[in-house]
Design an enzyme around this catalytic site. Structure first.
Site, PDB file in Angstrom:
ATOM      1  N   CYS A  33       0.550  13.720   3.767  1.00 44.74           N
ATOM      2  CA  CYS A  33      -0.659  14.540   3.695  1.00 44.74           C
ATOM      3  C   CYS A  33      -0.451  15.613   2.645  1.00 44.74           C
ATOM      4  O   CYS A  33       0.640  15.765   2.091  1.00 44.74           O
ATOM      5  CB  CYS A  33      -0.912  15.210   5.047  1.00 44.74           C
ATOM      6  SG  CYS A  33      -0.986  14.069   6.419  1.00 44.74           S
TER       7      CYS A  33
ATOM      8  N   ARG B 172      -2.480  12.152  -1.945  1.00 46.68           N
ATOM      9  CA  ARG B 172      -1.438  12.115  -0.898  1.00 46.68           C
ATOM     10  C   ARG B 172      -2.001  11.657   0.440  1.00 46.68           C
ATOM     11  O   ARG B 172      -1.260  11.354   1.363  1.00 46.68           O
ATOM     12  CB  ARG B 172      -0.824  13.507  -0.731  1.00 46.68           C
ATOM     13  CG  ARG B 172      -0.180  14.091  -1.969  1.00 46.68           C
ATOM     14  CD  ARG B 172       0.220  15.527  -1.751  1.00 46.68           C
ATOM     15  NE  ARG B 172       1.239  15.634  -0.737  1.00 46.68           N
ATOM     16  CZ  ARG B 172       2.546  15.604  -1.005  1.00 46.68           C
ATOM     17  NH1 ARG B 172       2.971  15.492  -2.250  1.00 46.68           N
ATOM     18  NH2 ARG B 172       3.431  15.671  -0.040  1.00 46.68           N
TER      19      ARG B 172
ATOM     20  N   TRP C 298      -3.513  11.867   5.833  1.00 46.71           N
ATOM     21  CA  TRP C 298      -3.271  10.437   5.966  1.00 46.71           C
ATOM     22  C   TRP C 298      -2.799  10.271   7.390  1.00 46.71           C
ATOM     23  O   TRP C 298      -1.691  10.686   7.742  1.00 46.71           O
ATOM     24  CB  TRP C 298      -2.209   9.965   4.971  1.00 46.71           C
ATOM     25  CG  TRP C 298      -1.926   8.486   5.038  1.00 46.71           C
ATOM     26  CD1 TRP C 298      -2.765   7.466   4.682  1.00 46.71           C
ATOM     27  CD2 TRP C 298      -0.738   7.863   5.526  1.00 46.71           C
ATOM     28  NE1 TRP C 298      -2.152   6.255   4.886  1.00 46.71           N
ATOM     29  CE2 TRP C 298      -0.923   6.458   5.412  1.00 46.71           C
ATOM     30  CE3 TRP C 298       0.470   8.328   6.036  1.00 46.71           C
ATOM     31  CZ2 TRP C 298       0.066   5.539   5.779  1.00 46.71           C
ATOM     32  CZ3 TRP C 298       1.446   7.428   6.409  1.00 46.71           C
ATOM     33  CH2 TRP C 298       1.240   6.045   6.290  1.00 46.71           C
TER      34      TRP C 298
ATOM     35  N   ASN D 129       2.275  18.656   7.263  1.00 46.05           N
ATOM     36  CA  ASN D 129       2.604  17.355   6.683  1.00 46.05           C
ATOM     37  C   ASN D 129       3.939  16.954   7.297  1.00 46.05           C
ATOM     38  O   ASN D 129       4.912  17.700   7.203  1.00 46.05           O
ATOM     39  CB  ASN D 129       2.726  17.433   5.152  1.00 46.05           C
ATOM     40  CG  ASN D 129       3.168  16.092   4.570  1.00 46.05           C
ATOM     41  OD1 ASN D 129       2.873  15.039   5.129  1.00 46.05           O
ATOM     42  ND2 ASN D 129       3.908  16.138   3.472  1.00 46.05           N
ATOM     43  N   GLY D 130       3.978  15.788   7.956  1.00 43.09           N
ATOM     44  CA  GLY D 130       5.219  15.321   8.571  1.00 43.09           C
ATOM     45  C   GLY D 130       4.920  14.734   9.937  1.00 43.09           C
ATOM     46  O   GLY D 130       3.777  14.444  10.276  1.00 43.09           O
TER      47      GLY D 130
ATOM     48  N   GLU E 136       6.326  -7.603  -8.147  1.00 41.18           N
ATOM     49  CA  GLU E 136       5.579  -6.373  -8.441  1.00 41.18           C
ATOM     50  C   GLU E 136       4.130  -6.687  -8.764  1.00 41.18           C
ATOM     51  O   GLU E 136       3.211  -5.987  -8.326  1.00 41.18           O
ATOM     52  CB  GLU E 136       6.261  -5.626  -9.602  1.00 41.18           C
ATOM     53  CG  GLU E 136       5.519  -4.436 -10.140  1.00 41.18           C
ATOM     54  CD  GLU E 136       5.279  -3.332  -9.100  1.00 41.18           C
ATOM     55  OE1 GLU E 136       5.860  -3.402  -8.007  1.00 41.18           O
ATOM     56  OE2 GLU E 136       4.467  -2.433  -9.389  1.00 41.18           O
TER      57      GLU E 136
ATOM     58  N   LYS F 130       0.952  -5.108  -6.666  1.00 35.76           N
ATOM     59  CA  LYS F 130      -0.141  -4.389  -7.322  1.00 35.76           C
ATOM     60  C   LYS F 130      -1.476  -4.987  -6.896  1.00 35.76           C
ATOM     61  O   LYS F 130      -2.418  -4.279  -6.552  1.00 35.76           O
ATOM     62  CB  LYS F 130      -0.012  -4.468  -8.851  1.00 35.76           C
ATOM     63  CG  LYS F 130       1.089  -3.654  -9.446  1.00 35.76           C
ATOM     64  CD  LYS F 130       0.772  -2.177  -9.570  1.00 35.76           C
ATOM     65  CE  LYS F 130       1.206  -1.346  -8.410  1.00 35.76           C
ATOM     66  NZ  LYS F 130       2.572  -1.265  -8.004  1.00 35.76           N
TER      67      LYS F 130
ATOM     68  N   GLU G 117      -2.342  -4.272  -3.099  1.00 37.11           N
ATOM     69  CA  GLU G 117      -2.578  -2.902  -2.618  1.00 37.11           C
ATOM     70  C   GLU G 117      -3.838  -2.281  -3.207  1.00 37.11           C
ATOM     71  O   GLU G 117      -4.347  -1.323  -2.646  1.00 37.11           O
ATOM     72  CB  GLU G 117      -1.367  -2.023  -2.871  1.00 37.11           C
ATOM     73  CG  GLU G 117      -1.007  -1.765  -4.301  1.00 37.11           C
ATOM     74  CD  GLU G 117       0.169  -0.796  -4.404  1.00 37.11           C
ATOM     75  OE1 GLU G 117       0.334   0.070  -3.540  1.00 37.11           O
ATOM     76  OE2 GLU G 117       0.932  -0.922  -5.375  1.00 37.11           O
TER      77      GLU G 117
ATOM     78  N   HIS H 210      10.102 -25.618  -2.736  1.00 37.45           N
ATOM     79  CA  HIS H 210      10.722 -25.744  -1.392  1.00 37.45           C
ATOM     80  C   HIS H 210       9.763 -25.272  -0.314  1.00 37.45           C
ATOM     81  O   HIS H 210      10.175 -24.682   0.669  1.00 37.45           O
ATOM     82  CB  HIS H 210      12.029 -24.933  -1.360  1.00 37.45           C
ATOM     83  CG  HIS H 210      13.052 -25.401  -2.334  1.00 37.45           C
ATOM     84  ND1 HIS H 210      13.805 -26.541  -2.161  1.00 37.45           N
ATOM     85  CD2 HIS H 210      13.393 -24.912  -3.556  1.00 37.45           C
ATOM     86  CE1 HIS H 210      14.594 -26.723  -3.194  1.00 37.45           C
ATOM     87  NE2 HIS H 210      14.373 -25.749  -4.056  1.00 37.45           N
TER      88      HIS H 210
ATOM     89  N   LYS I 250       0.042   8.013  -1.438  1.00 37.39           N
ATOM     90  CA  LYS I 250       0.888   7.929  -2.624  1.00 37.39           C
ATOM     91  C   LYS I 250       2.363   7.876  -2.267  1.00 37.39           C
ATOM     92  O   LYS I 250       3.127   7.188  -2.900  1.00 37.39           O
ATOM     93  CB  LYS I 250       0.628   9.133  -3.537  1.00 37.39           C
ATOM     94  CG  LYS I 250       1.438   9.108  -4.814  1.00 37.39           C
ATOM     95  CD  LYS I 250       1.231   7.829  -5.596  1.00 37.39           C
ATOM     96  CE  LYS I 250       2.146   7.717  -6.779  1.00 37.39           C
ATOM     97  NZ  LYS I 250       2.085   6.379  -7.408  1.00 37.39           N
TER      98      LYS I 250
HETATM   99  C1  AGP Z   1       3.643   1.053  -5.154  1.00 34.15           C
HETATM  100  O1  AGP Z   1       2.493   0.765  -5.932  1.00 34.15           O
HETATM  101  C2  AGP Z   1       3.291   1.574  -3.795  1.00 34.15           C
HETATM  102  N1  AGP Z   1       2.413   2.690  -3.879  1.00 34.15           N
HETATM  103  C3  AGP Z   1       4.500   1.802  -2.908  1.00 34.15           C
HETATM  104  O2  AGP Z   1       5.082   0.542  -2.677  1.00 34.15           O
HETATM  105  C4  AGP Z   1       5.606   2.729  -3.481  1.00 34.15           C
HETATM  106  O3  AGP Z   1       6.238   2.116  -4.573  1.00 34.15           O
HETATM  107  C5  AGP Z   1       6.646   2.956  -2.382  1.00 34.15           C
HETATM  108  O4  AGP Z   1       6.003   3.609  -1.300  1.00 34.15           O
HETATM  109  C6  AGP Z   1       7.845   3.801  -2.847  1.00 34.15           C
HETATM  110  O5  AGP Z   1       7.391   5.048  -3.272  1.00 34.15           O
HETATM  111  P1  AGP Z   1       8.444   5.996  -4.068  1.00 34.15           P
HETATM  112  O6  AGP Z   1       8.775   5.311  -5.349  1.00 34.15           O
HETATM  113  O7  AGP Z   1       7.718   7.288  -4.264  1.00 34.15           O
HETATM  114  O8  AGP Z   1       9.659   6.135  -3.190  1.00 34.15           O
END
Ligand code: AGP
Length: 608
Positions: free
Chosen positions: A2, A27, A74, A100-101, A481, A485, A488, A504, A603
């Site tokens: 958050c 965030r 969040w 936040n936490g 990757e 992308k 998400e 396989h 994020k």
């Molecule tokens: C990547 O596009 C995602 N948002 C997520 O997988 C991210 O890479 C992961 O949460 C790790 O975040 P960080 O690099 O800030 O540790």
């Protein structure tokens, strides 16, 4: 994760808090709220939905006052509703908290508080803090906050106000980042620097255990033992423009297009061409310590984990050191024997990912030296590591990580170069890698020119329900990757797989509806990947190939060819990932998805 903000000074707090929340919305963005104090009372306004929803409500009915706190959420405990939005208050509405936490012992604390007569109005763990502070003895708010926090197990970055103490904010940090903005006779609180940069460049990063007290004319910081501490005042190195959209429709596209500059920034001052090595001042690794390294363990999550998989190829090739790459969350679930000579790399864009932070702490506790490969300066992972490499890629606002991924690979290559040159890598090879690294920014610019072709591919396949991404060797992590992308931000299901493994099992998925993206730069496994393409084509699959510019023998084998410049095979992921970032972006746009705030995501995941 958050976002929290706070302000105390001479100006009206409401607009400042709202602007700060907008800067922190990446965030978390399922609900937002502020509390503004005016004399011996404060008013709370909070709503489900984005910060803009709150802003519109406040435009109709502003809150007056020159101090306040705010939060964008969040959800972890309790649905994203108005009721569960922060700030949270105590029974009498005299204490307001944003957090936040995660309070891990919230249930037990709530039960005890309810038994003593406290009445709760929400499902959140945070509300427990408000009642704990209400119940805590003490003559000042900071004393009551310290007493309350002594009962808490978990992580927090909080800002607290009391109607009984106007123009005062108490801030506390344990496991979730919080900083103070030091202005001219005004002070700010924020989860990260983007929320205060419009007002000041001077920030104080709080340490775990710190409690800060801000009033209209001064601030001080106390440690966990209530001893006043002098904390360093740092200067934010980047400008507002770095966190503004500018001419772009989304931060994700801006950050994809920034990559020639951000890779250049990661390399800046770190390439020693004559010596064919890298200059990495922050490693804190002596030549003797370097010689004592027998293996490397990488811990990371998500995109950073994919960068770690690329880094494994690079480090093993250049430094001849064995590398294991672990999901940070899984690393902690194993009781691994401590092996002398282990160097652990914690890769994290935000430097706050809880799984990675805890894995790094576990590695440290087992005796490993730990380095942070981090983008956010002053973040927890960067501060707790023994040393590290900052990416210098500037703030990454888009929830989908893009520029951090390429800069992480470059940083890992610099590390591999530095290690390698002390472990027998030849001068010539070192110089060649240094030259290839230096060429990457211009190569990325050429790869970005593929955007119109990528957009056309996205328009052709926007209706498909599932994609397969395939690659071999150093291209397999790029396939992973590319799939992440896509998932998400467009919510299309996608799976990354080793190209050879497809036969396989997953080959059963291939039909005329299944687009298959091959990451196939012309390297030593290229011909084998061609065979995999033929296997897909023979079953009616649609093949989208990311390959190397120039003559190729793909002929009619592929339906779409996206060619990137040639580079050293180990560095090809920096280029082959570019069209895949653009593909995910354009598929999401065509499908009308909220690219910068994808559903359910935040994020940085600062909860385990
Ligand atoms: C990547 O596009 C995602 N948002 C997520 O997988 C991210 O890479 C992961 O949460 C790790 O975040 P960080 O690099 O800030 O540790």
């Amino acid at each position: 994760m958050c976002g929290i903000v706070g302000y105390v000074g001479a100006r009206q707090a409401g607009p400042i808090l709202l602007e700060g929340l907008r800067r922190l919305e990446y965030r978390g963005y399922d609900s937002a709220g502020i509390a503004v104090q005016n004399g011996h009372a404060f008013a709370v306004r909070k709503l489900a939905g984005r910060v803009n929803v709150l802003a519109e409500a406040l435009a109709r009915l502003p809150l007056a006052g020159t101090s306040g706190i705010g939060h964008t959420r969040w959800a972890t405990h309790g649905a994203p509703t108005e009721r569960n939005a922060h700030p949270h208050v105590d029974c009498r509405g005299r204490v307001a908290v944003v957090h936040n936490g995660i309070i891990e012992n919230a249930d037990a604390l709530r039960a005890a508080l309810e038994r003593s007569g406290h009445r709760f109005g929400t499902e959140t763990d945070t509300e427990v803090l408000a009642h704990l502070i209400e119940a805590a003895p003490g003559t000042t708010l900071e004393e009551r906050v310290a007493t309350a926090l002594a009962e808490v197990v978990g992580t927090y970055g909080i800002a607290v106000m009391s109607a009984d103490e106007p123009a005062k904010i108490v801030v506390a940090r344990h496991g979730s980042p919080v900083l103070l903005g030091i202005g001219e006779d005004e002070f700010f609180v924020a989860s990260d620097a983007s929320a205060v940069l419009a007002h000041t460049r001077s920030v104080v990063y709080l340490d775990d255990g710190d409690i800060a007290v801000l009033t209209a004319d001064r601030y001080h910081v106390m440690d966990a033992q209530a001893h006043v501490q002098v904390r360093e005042v740092s200067d934010i190195a980047w400008d507002l423009e770095a966190i503004e959209l500018g001419r772009y429709p989304h931060f994700m596209l801006k950050e994809i297009c920034e990559q020639p500059e951000t890779v250049k920034s990661t390399l800046r001052g770190r390439l020693l061409f004559e010596e064919g090595t890298a200059r990495l001042n922050g490693l804190n690794l002596s030549v003797e310590a370097c010689a004592g390294i027998s293996r490397i363990v990488i811990v990371a999550c998500g995109t950073s984990w994919h960068a770690g998989l690329v880094g494994r190829h690079i480090i093993e090739e250049l430094a001849r050191l064995p590398v294991t790459v672990e999901y940070a969350s899984e690393y902690r679930s194993r009781r691994q024997p401590a092996i002398p000579g282990t160097l652990t790399l914690a890769i994290s864009q935000s430097g706050e990912t809880a799984d990675t932070l805890e894995a790094m702490r576990a590695a440290k506790a087992s005796g490993s030296r730990v380095l942070g490969i981090v983008n956010v300066v002053g973040s927890t992972i960067a501060r707790e590591a023994d040393g590290g490499i900052y990416l210098h890629a500037g703030p990454e606002i888009g929830v989908a990580s893009t520029k951090a991924f390429t800069s992480q690979i470059v940083a890992l290559t610099l590390l591999a170069l530095w290690l390698g040159r002390q472990r027998g890598l030849s001068l010539e090879m070192g110089q060649e890698i240094a030259c290839q690294l230096a060429r990457l920014p211009s190569h990325i610019t050429r790869a970005l020119a593929l955007e119109p072709r990528v957009r056309a591919v996205a328009e052709a396949y926007a209706g498909r329900g599932s994609f397969l991404y395939l690659g071999r060797g150093v291209s397999f992590p790029v396939a992973l990757e590319g799939a992440l992308k896509l998932k998400e931000i467009s919510y299309i299901h996608a799976e990354g797989y080793p190209a050879a493994e497809m036969k396989h099992g997953p080959i059963a998925l291939i039909d005329t509806d299944m687009p298959v993206v091959f990451v196939a730069p012309r390297d030593d496994v290229y011909r084998k990947v061609l065979s995999n393409m033929q296997e897909v084509k023979a079953r009616g699959g649609h093949v989208i190939a990311v390959t190397t510019e120039g003559r190729d023998d793909l002929g009619t084998l592929v339906d779409h060819r996206l060619s990137v410049p040639a580079t050293a095979p180990l560095l090809s992921p920096v280029l082959t990932t570019i069209p895949l970032q653009l593909l995910a972006y354009h598929l999401a746009v065509v499908r009308g998805c909220d690219v910068d705030r994808p559903r359910n995501l935040a994020k940085s995941v600062t909860v385990e």
